[in-house]
Design a protein around this motif. Structure first.
Motif, short mmCIF file in Angstrom:
data_model
loop_
_atom_site.label_atom_id
_atom_site.label_comp_id
_atom_site.label_asym_id
_atom_site.label_seq_id
_atom_site.Cartn_x
_atom_site.Cartn_y
_atom_site.Cartn_z
N LYS A 39 60.27 35.70 131.79
CA LYS A 39 60.74 36.88 131.06
C LYS A 39 61.65 37.76 131.90
O LYS A 39 62.29 38.65 131.42
N LYS A 40 61.66 37.53 133.23
CA LYS A 40 62.44 38.41 134.10
C LYS A 40 63.63 37.65 134.67
O LYS A 40 63.46 36.62 135.33
N LEU A 64 68.99 40.86 127.52
CA LEU A 64 68.14 41.97 127.04
C LEU A 64 67.95 41.88 125.53
O LEU A 64 66.85 42.06 125.02
N THR A 109 63.61 40.98 130.41
CA THR A 109 63.81 42.14 131.28
C THR A 109 64.81 41.70 132.35
O THR A 109 64.69 40.59 132.88
N LYS A 132 65.26 50.62 128.61
CA LYS A 132 64.24 50.61 129.68
C LYS A 132 64.07 49.25 130.37
O LYS A 132 63.56 49.19 131.49
N ASP A 133 64.43 48.18 129.69
CA ASP A 133 64.28 46.86 130.32
C ASP A 133 65.47 46.48 131.20
O ASP A 133 65.52 45.38 131.74
#
Ligand code: NAP
Length: 213
Positions: free
Chosen positions: A2-3, A21, A26, A46-47
């Motif tokens: 996810k990152k 995004l 993220t 925010k991500d």
């Protein structure tokens, strides 16, 4: 996964960052100068994170390399090798030389039987480099609209890494063609020279490649 850690602050890094995004990842963009990404961060919620190159390599489960080709090795060397170990590095760079294009043809600092990605792979044997997104302009990288799905040519030595890149590339609206091992970057990197010719000659920058079968 996810990152995504994207090494770079330019148009490619920002475009792919915003694209990832939108698809729920993220994202951290890496730069020597976080100030330049204040606006990108403010526009992306925010991500959207910003860090140094070293922080970005540590942050990402998957790394994207989107820096100037001449700086690619230096940027990777500014990270800790342990933060690259076992990770997929999607490599969007091109080995563009400092010399200007000749009649619309970019000059590369590599020769035909070598590629920038192979150099990077040799320097970081525990990372899994996959070439992708090097031969399309940033305007058409994310979910481009054409009559038919364009083709993203990819290559790399690790099949799982190519699968990982395949998934995110399809999410960004591309059909993926796996061209094999890292040596295929010798053919994929020069596609960017071909891609840029209509741009330099006729100011056309919005096309993409398609492999017809
Ligand atoms: N532009 C496109 O449409 C396009 C399309 C496909 C592929 N590409 C390839 O994608 C890569 C990125 O292209 P781009 O146009 O987004 O940006 P770029 O202007 O080629 O590169 C900007 C990035 O390179 C880093 N950089 C430049 N010189 C450096 C140095 N001496 N030491 C460390 N870092 C340095 C910058 O770091 P800082 O953040 O610290 O300033 C910045 O993050 C290039 O390899 C390009 O060939 C571009």
């Amino acid at each position: 996964m996810k990152k995504i850690g994207i090494m770079g602050s330019g148009t490619v890094a920002q475009t792919l960052g915003t694209g990832f995004l939108k698809h729920g990842y993220t994202v951290m963009l890496g730069t020597r100068n976080p100030q330049k990404l204040k606006q990108w961060q403010a526009e992306n919620g925010k991500d959207a994170r910003v860090g140094s190159f070293a922080e970005t390599a540590e942050f990402g489960d998957l790394i994207v390399l989107a820096v100037k080709g001449t700086a690619a090795l230096t940027v990777m060397q500014s990270t800790s090798a342990k933060h690259l170990e076992g990770k997929t590095v999607m490599d969007a760079t091109n080995p563009i030389a400092e010399a200007p294009p000749q009649n619309g043809v970019l000059q590369y600092f590599t020769s035909q039987n070598e590629s920038l990605m192979e150099q990077l792979q040799a320097n970081f044997p525990k990372a899994h480099f996959v070439k992708a997104f090097n031969s399309v302009g940033s305007a058409k990288m994310v979910n481009p609209v054409f009559e038919t799905k364009p083709t993203m040519f990819i290559c790399g030595n690790d099949n799982n890494a190519k699968k990982e890149v395949g998934v995110i590339t399809e999410q960004l609206g591309w059909e993926v063609e796996d061209m094999g091992a890292a040596e295929a970057a010798r053919a994929i990197e020069p596609l960017a020279m071909l891609w840029c010719i209509p741009g330099f000659r006729h100011n056309q920058w919005t096309h993409a490649f398609k492999l017809l079968k």
